[in-house]
Design an enzyme around this catalytic site. Structure first.
Site, PDB file in Angstrom:
ATOM      1  N   HIS A   1       0.834  -1.220   0.000  1.00 36.95           N
ATOM      2  CA  HIS A   1       0.000   0.000   0.000  1.00 36.95           C
ATOM      3  C   HIS A   1       0.861   1.260   0.000  1.00 36.95           C
ATOM      4  CE1 HIS A   1      -3.287  -2.744   1.236  1.00 36.95           C
ATOM      5  NE2 HIS A   1      -2.345  -3.274   2.003  1.00 36.95           N
TER       6      HIS A   1
ATOM      7  N   SER B   1      14.053  21.742 -16.160  1.00 33.47           N
ATOM      8  CA  SER B   1      12.840  22.496 -16.454  1.00 33.47           C
ATOM      9  C   SER B   1      13.242  23.832 -17.079  1.00 33.47           C
ATOM     10  CB  SER B   1      12.064  22.738 -15.156  1.00 33.47           C
ATOM     11  OG  SER B   1      11.279  23.904 -15.268  1.00 33.47           O
TER      12      SER B   1
ATOM     13  N   LYS C   1      14.945  21.671 -10.892  1.00 37.10           N
ATOM     14  CA  LYS C   1      14.345  20.407 -11.328  1.00 37.10           C
ATOM     15  C   LYS C   1      15.304  19.471 -12.044  1.00 37.10           C
ATOM     16  CE  LYS C   1      10.358  19.466 -11.289  1.00 37.10           C
ATOM     17  NZ  LYS C   1       9.252  20.082 -12.032  1.00 37.10           N
TER      18      LYS C   1
ATOM     19  N   GLU D   1       9.098   8.373 -17.273  1.00 39.98           N
ATOM     20  CA  GLU D   1       7.740   8.875 -17.518  1.00 39.98           C
ATOM     21  C   GLU D   1       7.261   8.525 -18.927  1.00 39.98           C
ATOM     22  OE1 GLU D   1       7.069  12.906 -15.156  1.00 39.98           O
ATOM     23  OE2 GLU D   1       8.977  12.861 -16.172  1.00 39.98           O
TER      24      GLU D   1
END
Ligand code: ARG
Length: 458
Positions: free
Chosen positions: A156, A277, A283, A290
């Site tokens: 979980h 970024s 970043k 992704e």
């Protein structure tokens, strides 16, 4: 010029021609189409269906066409052929005149396309097989260096019990091992030769299907000619094997993305495998993971597109089936690029062992071991669970860990507790005592590595 000239009085409508043409995407089958044509024409010569000197000439010219395509001297653009099969045949006839027209004796584009596709996918499976073995071995390499890198195991997404980074990574290795098995299974069923099935009902010519099957290194000819031209199960099987590979890569991607967030910080990606970024200077984004996760959708989609395209088709060939190629090509292309980029990303990432260790120290990851300690001393496990639950609640209130909880306090919960409880809840001991088969100990994970290495050598 269309191949069916004779029956028709009008040329094909330009719009329909563009609509129905598959050359833009089936041109990648040119090697397979020429190989199958050479096998076919050689067989026509050997069985004296056409004179053997003619068969030889056709085969030689096909070899030249192949060389011209490979050298860039013959291009597919601006061709009026509707698919790769008619393109090659038209080119042959352009070069050999009437002799070229003999190639199509005793065959159809229906058995041609089925043969080409099987040949093509058979080759692509060997590439995917190699890439899967590469990722499996990469995971084994990283695991060997992290046999005692303790990290939290989760359920979980809550810290659950201690594992090692090696144990965790070898899970993905096991998944890719099953993927290898699925590719092997798929290529077994795929490796039968439809050539000679004709349009659907075989041929009155005395062809030798064993010979063409053998020349093209298939195990045997397909047993039923209708099935030979209408079966695309091999595409669906492969597309579904691809779906599972992507599913595994996508789950892995999700973890990579979490692990390189500041909240986890378990790994650091190499600068070459992350992007920045345009506005936020701090970043470092895990774009490879992704994109892999994102591309999973199209591979699942291709799988469903194939199933849906086939589901209502009467026997035997229907033009709908032309839609098989873009779907399966896209799945195979996606798998290849994802596997190879993802593996390179893994090879270059840094494992932040101390951060993993820190994460294990919090979160009461040894609570089960504390309950097991009581259970081993005769307290029924359910009872032990309840006692430790109370201790955990107290520790949370006091802002301390089980290791910091004083023995006197333990004893107020149960007089079974002794000094040796600290040994039982020591994190390294918690890990090393999980000696059950398949568990996280160094010995167990080494065994898993050995099994996977063995599988990837086959
Ligand atoms: N381009 C076709 C395909 O990919 C080849 C077979 C065409 N056969 C036919 N009868 N029109 O399926």
């Amino acid at each position: 010029m269309a191949l069916w000239k004779g029956r028709f009085e009008k040329e094909l409508d330009k719009q329909v021609n563009d609509f129905a043409s598959s050359l833009s995407f089936d041109k990648r089958l040119y090697r397979e189409d020429i190989a199958a044509s050479i096998a076919h024409v050689t067989m026509l010569g050997a069985t004296a269906i056409i004179p053997s000197d003619e068969s030889k000439k056709i085969a030689e010219e096909l070899t030249k066409i192949l060389a011209d395509i490979e050298d860039g001297n013959l291009q597919f653009n601006n061709s009026c052929a509707e698919d790769i099969h008619s393109f090659i045949e038209q080119e042959l006839t352009k070069r050999l005149g009437d002799l070229g027209k003999k190639l199509h004796t005793a065959r159809s584009r229906n058995d041609q396309v089925a043969t080409d596709l099987r040949l093509y996918l058979r080759k692509e499976i060997t590439v995917m097989d190699r890439l899967l073995k590469d990722i499996i071995n990469t995971l084994c390499d990283i695991s060997e260096k992290n046999l005692d890198t303790i990290m939290p195991g989760y359920t979980h997404l809550q810290r659950a019990q201690p594992v090692t980074f090696a144990h965790h990574l070898m899970t993905y290795s096991a998944m890719f091992g099953r993927d290898l098995g699925r590719l092997t299974d798929c290529s077994k069923r795929l490796n039968e030769c439809p050539l000679g099935s004709g349009a659907l009902a075989g041929t009155t010519h005395a062809i030798d299907r064993d010979k063409t099957a053998e020349m093209l290194e298939f195990n045997c000819p397909t047993a039923n000619s209708l099935d030979g031209v209408s079966d695309r199960d091999f595409c669906v099987e492969l597309a579904s094997a691809c779906s599972l590979i992507m599913l595994h890569l996508s789950r892995f991607s999700e973890e990579i993305i979490l692990w390189c967030s500041h909240e986890f910080k378990f790994i650091e990606l190499d600068d070459g495998f992350a992007t920045g970024s345009s506005i936020m200077p701090q970043k470092k984004n895990p774009d490879v993971a992704e994109l892999v996760r994102g591309k999973t959708g199209r591979v699942f989609g291709n799988n469903l597109a194939l199933l849906t395209m086939l589901k209502g088709l009467p026997l035997a060939y229907n033009r709908d089936m032309q839609e098989d190629k873009e779907a399966i090509f896209d799945s195979v292309d996606t798998i290849k690029i994802c596997l190879s980029t993802f593996t390179s990303m893994l090879k270059t990432m840094t494992v932040l062992k101390e951060n993993m260790r820190r994460a294990v120290a919090k979160g009461f990851i040894n609570a089960t071991d504390c309950a097991d300690y009581l259970a081993k001393k005769g307290v029924p496990f359910r009872e032990a669970y309840k006692i430790v639950g109370g201790i955990v609640a107290r520790c949370i209130k006091e802002g301390i860990t089980l290791e910091d909880f004083p023995i006197e306090s333990y004893k107020t919960f149960s007089d079974v507790f002794n000094q040796d409880v600290y040994h039982a809840i020591n994190l390294e001991n918690c890990l090393n005592e999980r000696k059950s088969y398949g568990g996280p100990t160094g010995t167990s994970v080494k065994n898993q590595i050995q099994l996977m290495r063995l599988m990837s050598k086959q």
